[in-house]
Motif scaffolding. Structure first.
Motif, PDB file in Angstrom:
ATOM      1  N   ILE A  29       0.864  -1.172   0.000  1.00 43.89           N
ATOM      2  CA  ILE A  29       0.000   0.000   0.000  1.00 43.89           C
ATOM      3  C   ILE A  29       0.904   1.226   0.000  1.00 43.89           C
ATOM      4  O   ILE A  29       1.793   1.354   0.829  1.00 43.89           O
ATOM      5  CB  ILE A  29      -0.921   0.028   1.248  1.00 43.89           C
ATOM      6  N   ASP A  30       0.668   2.103  -0.964  1.00 42.53           N
ATOM      7  CA  ASP A  30       1.465   3.310  -1.092  1.00 42.53           C
ATOM      8  C   ASP A  30       0.625   4.517  -0.698  1.00 42.53           C
ATOM      9  O   ASP A  30      -0.577   4.552  -0.939  1.00 42.53           O
ATOM     10  CB  ASP A  30       1.950   3.470  -2.536  1.00 42.53           C
ATOM     11  N   HIS A  31       1.268   5.476  -0.089  1.00 42.39           N
ATOM     12  CA  HIS A  31       0.619   6.750   0.205  1.00 42.39           C
ATOM     13  C   HIS A  31       0.865   7.662  -0.979  1.00 42.39           C
ATOM     14  O   HIS A  31       2.012   7.999  -1.256  1.00 42.39           O
ATOM     15  CB  HIS A  31       1.202   7.370   1.485  1.00 42.39           C
ATOM     16  N   PHE A  32      -0.193   8.027  -1.692  1.00 39.86           N
ATOM     17  CA  PHE A  32      -0.029   8.883  -2.855  1.00 39.86           C
ATOM     18  C   PHE A  32       0.573  10.220  -2.441  1.00 39.86           C
ATOM     19  O   PHE A  32       1.524  10.692  -3.025  1.00 39.86           O
ATOM     20  CB  PHE A  32      -1.362   9.084  -3.584  1.00 39.86           C
ATOM     21  N   PHE A  33      -0.001  10.817  -1.406  1.00 39.23           N
ATOM     22  CA  PHE A  33       0.591  12.033  -0.825  1.00 39.23           C
ATOM     23  C   PHE A  33       1.452  11.588   0.348  1.00 39.23           C
ATOM     24  O   PHE A  33       0.997  10.853   1.219  1.00 39.23           O
ATOM     25  CB  PHE A  33      -0.502  13.016  -0.355  1.00 39.23           C
TER      26      PHE A  33
END
Length: 171
Positions: free
Chosen positions: A7-11
């Motif tokens: 899971i990546d944090h876009f911001f």
């Protein structure tokens, strides 16, 4: 072998801690893309793409004259959406999708083996299994073919685009 996404944090969490747990900021991503991205900022979130055909487009190029060989084909990616060109470059998507040239070869073969007559024959031979020729096509391809469903299976968008190009599917 078990494959899981990250899971990546876009911001970025460091700059936007209040978005740290927002579902709109969490994007499933493969580990390779997450490592490539690191803390680089993208202009547009994948969740903002309303029309999948305006994000990335795939096509099949014939690299050699001998179509019987898997290395005769090359999967090409284009990016109509200028906001996503930077993402394509940073993530190295062109090189990643070139690793699927063998799938392009298989799609080429399936397009020739499963003619429209053969698709109709299978549909008529198994009326209890298929209610439409598109259900046969989906089974043959092992992938979703409706535009609205391409996010449900890996490489479904690539498969759909290439089969549209080859005339196996109608838009």
């Amino acid at each position: 072998m078990k494959t899981i996404c990250q899971i990546d944090h876009f911001f970025e969490k460091s700059k936007y801690p209040y978005l740290c747990l927002s579902l709109f900021n969490l994007i499933p991503v493969c580990s390779s893309c997450n490592l490539s991205k690191q803390s680089k900022k993208f202009g547009k979130s994948p969740l903002e793409i309303k029309d999948v055909d305006k994000g990335f487009k795939f096509s099949l190029e014939y690299a050699k004259a001998d179509y019987t060989k898997p290395d005769a084909f090359k999967v090409i990616t284009t990016t109509p959406d200028t906001d996503l060109k930077e993402q394509k470059e940073i993530l190295g998507l062109e090189k990643l999708y070139e690793k699927h040239n063998d799938i392009g070869h298989e799609l080429f073969l399936k397009q020739h083996i499963y003619s429209e007559d053969r698709i109709m024959e299978l549909c008529e031979s198994f009326p209890e299994l298929f209610t439409s020729p598109n259900e046969v096509r989906q089974l043959v391809l092992g992938s979703y073919i409706d535009k609205k469903d391409v996010g449900k299976r890996p490489l479904a968008k690539m498969t759909r685009d290439i089969m549209l190009q080859l005339g196996f599917l109608a838009d």
